[in-house]
Design an enzyme around this catalytic site. Sequence first.
Site, PDB file in Angstrom:
ATOM      1  N   HIS A 113       0.786  -1.230   0.000  1.00 21.38           N
ATOM      2  CA  HIS A 113       0.000   0.000   0.000  1.00 21.38           C
ATOM      3  C   HIS A 113       0.815   1.274   0.000  1.00 21.38           C
ATOM      4  O   HIS A 113       0.246   2.366  -0.022  1.00 21.38           O
ATOM      5  CB  HIS A 113      -0.921   0.051   1.222  1.00 21.38           C
ATOM      6  CG  HIS A 113      -2.141  -0.799   1.096  1.00 21.38           C
ATOM      7  ND1 HIS A 113      -3.291  -0.355   0.489  1.00 21.38           N
ATOM      8  CD2 HIS A 113      -2.380  -2.072   1.464  1.00 21.38           C
ATOM      9  CE1 HIS A 113      -4.202  -1.315   0.517  1.00 21.38           C
ATOM     10  NE2 HIS A 113      -3.672  -2.374   1.106  1.00 21.38           N
ATOM     11  N   THR A 137      -8.747   6.471  -2.892  1.00 18.29           N
ATOM     12  CA  THR A 137     -10.092   5.970  -3.204  1.00 18.29           C
ATOM     13  C   THR A 137     -11.096   7.107  -3.032  1.00 18.29           C
ATOM     14  O   THR A 137     -12.172   7.067  -3.613  1.00 18.29           O
ATOM     15  CB  THR A 137     -10.494   4.794  -2.289  1.00 18.29           C
ATOM     16  OG1 THR A 137     -10.209   5.153  -0.929  1.00 18.29           O
ATOM     17  CG2 THR A 137      -9.750   3.526  -2.669  1.00 18.29           C
ATOM     18  N   LYS A 196       0.018  14.691   0.942  1.00 26.37           N
ATOM     19  CA  LYS A 196      -1.303  14.940   0.353  1.00 26.37           C
ATOM     20  C   LYS A 196      -1.501  16.436   0.040  1.00 26.37           C
ATOM     21  O   LYS A 196      -2.428  16.814  -0.661  1.00 26.37           O
ATOM     22  CB  LYS A 196      -2.404  14.423   1.273  1.00 26.37           C
ATOM     23  CG  LYS A 196      -2.462  12.883   1.359  1.00 26.37           C
ATOM     24  CD  LYS A 196      -3.543  12.410   2.322  1.00 26.37           C
ATOM     25  CE  LYS A 196      -3.612  10.897   2.494  1.00 26.37           C
ATOM     26  NZ  LYS A 196      -4.402  10.219   1.447  1.00 26.37           N
ATOM     27  N   LYS A 214      -9.468  14.107   3.658  1.00 26.83           N
ATOM     28  CA  LYS A 214      -8.616  12.926   3.737  1.00 26.83           C
ATOM     29  C   LYS A 214      -7.699  13.120   4.920  1.00 26.83           C
ATOM     30  O   LYS A 214      -7.705  14.172   5.543  1.00 26.83           O
ATOM     31  CB  LYS A 214      -7.803  12.760   2.444  1.00 26.83           C
ATOM     32  CG  LYS A 214      -7.106  14.062   1.990  1.00 26.83           C
ATOM     33  CD  LYS A 214      -6.334  13.894   0.689  1.00 26.83           C
ATOM     34  CE  LYS A 214      -7.199  13.839  -0.539  1.00 26.83           C
ATOM     35  NZ  LYS A 214      -7.072  12.585  -1.272  1.00 26.83           N
ATOM     36  N   ARG A 215      -6.911  12.094   5.270  1.00 24.09           N
ATOM     37  CA  ARG A 215      -5.930  12.272   6.328  1.00 24.09           C
ATOM     38  C   ARG A 215      -5.057  13.492   6.020  1.00 24.09           C
ATOM     39  O   ARG A 215      -4.755  13.772   4.864  1.00 24.09           O
ATOM     40  CB  ARG A 215      -5.048  11.017   6.461  1.00 24.09           C
ATOM     41  CG  ARG A 215      -5.747   9.835   7.103  1.00 24.09           C
ATOM     42  CD  ARG A 215      -6.224  10.141   8.495  1.00 24.09           C
ATOM     43  NE  ARG A 215      -5.101  10.320   9.408  1.00 24.09           N
ATOM     44  CZ  ARG A 215      -4.847   9.538  10.448  1.00 24.09           C
ATOM     45  NH1 ARG A 215      -5.640   8.512  10.717  1.00 24.09           N
ATOM     46  NH2 ARG A 215      -3.820   9.758  11.240  1.00 24.09           N
ATOM     47  N   LYS A 236     -14.712   8.200  -5.169  1.00 23.92           N
ATOM     48  CA  LYS A 236     -16.014   8.527  -4.570  1.00 23.92           C
ATOM     49  C   LYS A 236     -16.530   9.851  -5.130  1.00 23.92           C
ATOM     50  O   LYS A 236     -17.715   9.993  -5.446  1.00 23.92           O
ATOM     51  CB  LYS A 236     -15.894   8.628  -3.039  1.00 23.92           C
ATOM     52  CG  LYS A 236     -15.407   7.359  -2.351  1.00 23.92           C
ATOM     53  CD  LYS A 236     -15.059   7.647  -0.882  1.00 23.92           C
ATOM     54  CE  LYS A 236     -14.223   6.529  -0.278  1.00 23.92           C
ATOM     55  NZ  LYS A 236     -13.611   6.921   1.006  1.00 23.92           N
TER      56      LYS A 236
HETATM   57  C1  LIG Z   1     -12.321   7.054   1.342  1.00 27.12           C
HETATM   58  C2  LIG Z   1     -11.873   7.442   2.683  1.00 27.12           C
HETATM   59  C3  LIG Z   1     -10.521   7.667   2.929  1.00 27.12           C
HETATM   60  C4  LIG Z   1      -9.473   7.607   1.838  1.00 27.12           C
HETATM   61  O1  LIG Z   1      -9.428   8.865   1.193  1.00 27.12           O
HETATM   62  P1  LIG Z   1      -8.218   9.294   0.254  1.00 27.12           P
HETATM   63  O2  LIG Z   1      -8.675  10.598  -0.317  1.00 27.12           O
HETATM   64  O3  LIG Z   1      -8.109   8.244  -0.800  1.00 27.12           O
HETATM   65  O4  LIG Z   1      -7.021   9.419   1.091  1.00 27.12           O
HETATM   66  C5  LIG Z   1     -10.134   8.027   4.205  1.00 27.12           C
HETATM   67  N1  LIG Z   1     -11.030   8.161   5.202  1.00 27.12           N
HETATM   68  C6  LIG Z   1     -12.343   7.968   4.997  1.00 27.12           C
HETATM   69  C7  LIG Z   1     -13.295   8.152   6.125  1.00 27.12           C
HETATM   70  C8  LIG Z   1     -12.811   7.589   3.737  1.00 27.12           C
HETATM   71  O5  LIG Z   1     -14.119   7.391   3.557  1.00 27.12           O
END
Ligand SMILES: *Cc1c(COP(=O)(O)O)cnc(C)c1O
Length: 827
Positions: free
Chosen positions: A370, A669, A567, A561-562, A673
């Site tokens: 990952h 991911t 990022k 996101k985190r 979304k």
């Molecule tokens: C989808 C998701 C992530 C991953 O998000 P990235 O933008 O791909 O880092 C992290 N936390 C939550 C709660 C998510 O639903």
Amino acid sequence: MDQATNGSTPASAGRAARTVDEIREAIVEKLKYGVGKNAITASAHDWFFATALAVRDEVVDRWIESTTRTYRDDDKRVYYLSLEFLIGRLLFDAMGNLEMTDTVREALAGLGVDLDMLKTVEPDAALGNGGLGRLAACFMESMATLSIAAYGYGIRYDHGLFRQRIKDGWQLEYPEDWLAAGNPWEFPRLEVAYPIGFGGWVEALNERDGTVRHEWRPAETVMAIAYDTPIAGWRGQHVNTLRLWSAKAPDPLRLDAFNRGDHVGAAAARVKAEAISKVLYPSDATPAGQELRLRQEFFFASASLQDLIRRHLNQHPKLETLPDKVAIQLNDTHPAIAVAELMRILVDIHDVEWETAWKMTVGTFSYTNHTLLPEALETWPVPLMERLLPRHMQIIYLINALHLDEMKEKGEVDGALLSALSIIDEAGGRRVRMGHLAYLGSHRVNGVSALHSDLMKVTVFNDLNRVYPGRIVNKTNGITFRRWLYQSNPGLTRLLTETIGPAFLDDASRLTDLIPHTSDMAFQQQFAAVKRANKERLARVILDRLEIKVDPDALFDVQIKRIHEYKRQLLNILETVAVYDAMRAQPTRDWIPRVKIFAGKAAASYAQAKLIIKLANDVAKVVNSDPTLRGKLKVVFLPNYNVSLAEQIIPAADLSEQISTAGMEASGTGNMKFGLNGALTIGTLDGANVEMKEHVGDDNIFIFGLTTEEVAKHRAFGIDSRETIAKSAILAEVLDAIGSGVFSPGEPDRYKPLVDALTYHDYFMVTADFESYYATQRAVFRKWRDKAAWRQSAALNTANMGWFSSDRTISEYAEDIWNVSVRPPHG
Ligand SMILES: *Cc1c(COP(=O)(O)O)cnc(C)c1O
């Protein structure tokens, strides 16, 4: 009770759907006999519990059928080992997949209870940090949807990911307590308990035939107790098990110590044992924290292997058929110790010959990588491993010796290559490379996007890939559309069904049927109306939580996101400040009204990331109260990002920020979304953004910035960016403002660490990408002005996102890695 056999429609697996009256009766009965309340005294939580129990009964009927069918057909089983499952709430997941949401809503309405209010009562199961854990949750749902006989194995943490509060702009962490009010979805299996050893010594016993047999005598034993949660697939045609382990001491109390008056000491061993499943991701800042993390990893790997081997032997006479009947997927290296544990179980306990055992192990395991970030690649100090898992350390040494001997026999390897291939890292204190162990013990190793899998071959696994070619494959991540479209965006789901019919509900690739409609004005308007309604809802959430009023007609520009330097939330904030400066300088230009929305948690010990959160909040404070902007720019930081908040924000987004430094985000991911929900992406050529660009087309995505190769070249040249900054008047002004305390008047030096990092050691290429990002944001503005063009692009994002369904990802794993067949759902 079960009338499953008298219908014949495949739609509900031969099951008559429950009527509103039947469901209402079931809920009232659960309220009375499951919760012990009546309608007069019931709280919202009681109603939630009763509803969940009534829905659960429907799930359980199908669960037992699925388990029986798997056993009868002797299907190959897939075990997904993951230290994280970021599940979120389950009520709407279960109701949605059993197609009973409307029935339950009506049943509850008849009782004067609002289903949407009950939704908010359920706590998020936040047993994960971010993308990796959410992927495991999406995969569980897709494996059930495709009728794969799969089990998820993980840890039932008492406390999941911390709850984030923002106080004066700073992140504060509070313990999360998802089990405090009980969990209606889980079944404790107190009888399913396995002993897990730690420490002790290894006894070498001379057998009569001259061989030596090893027996591990652990000094300490902890019990792993199973808790099962059923996971229903789409249309309820198959239900799988998520089995989470909880740690328990074999003896609850040392009675002698207790009777001596040492009441705390009497429970010390128990506290130590139960610490294993106490919290997700214990801080590894101390040696004690590191050891606890390794204990967690071995605890759940060992319990899972003992459990699946017992299940295999219940049904099959011989252990040798394991690779034919079992596939084990390692989600990252966290469960990689399972490679050594399976060898121990086979060789030491079941007397399998080493070579046969090794073939079985490699045939059974596969491993998903990952991350390429060097600091995230797990290694364990040899002395720690030797003390905690002495027999496993011996086994790892032997695996390594045999592997290196084989390489030497092939002739072509020199000393440098041998040390690169070794499981043991000799540089600066011996450490066990868990990635190498996972690689050697697996028949397939996969990355999570095309770019990431390619990079794996030339970075972390460059040498292993050369001597074991063909093992690395790509499996681009996906998301479950049930949660991220049907449940989170019912308005869009309805519009899609009306426009192209329901076929896409069972086969995401059919979303492309939408393409011809995207140029239709009437459709564009309906599409925009759905988005507008979602934005109004989010605007209400923002008003409720932050007392900030935002305009639903503004461009909602979202990065959630985190919080991590790679990022690059910082890049986004710099652009925000740049536009703020420009808006004040030229107040009469026709600025596009925009809301910048941020959410995300920083690791508790990650100072720089926490400072970025503070900066976002400080910028928000200044910008939101500046009257010259007349409300045309707002900055919002929504606290406590989790799955439920994501479900509220994503359907309301216009622009999705996926702006990581190229080469650093394995897949992402979140990007998928957003695209699915009709947001346009502004992003770098990183992770799965690359494949999203190929699917949606260059005109429907905003790509900017350095490529992976260019980042590498830049870095080789040096990461001092004074020259870069000097060349950009806008950037220089922004950094000057932040660095001089415009956003922190009470503490002008507050952002010195951030500005210094950007100026003198900009490893993440924020300054190098700034001009390109700024210019691309202006292209976003231009497109936004052309309503028809924007709406068409947005709809084309939805139409072309079908490939990013986790059903596609899981089908690929099934065929190329697990060798199991899939049965797609049918309506
Ligand atoms: C989808 C998701 C992530 C991953 O998000 P990235 O933008 O791909 O880092 C992290 N936390 C939550 C709660 C998510 O639903």
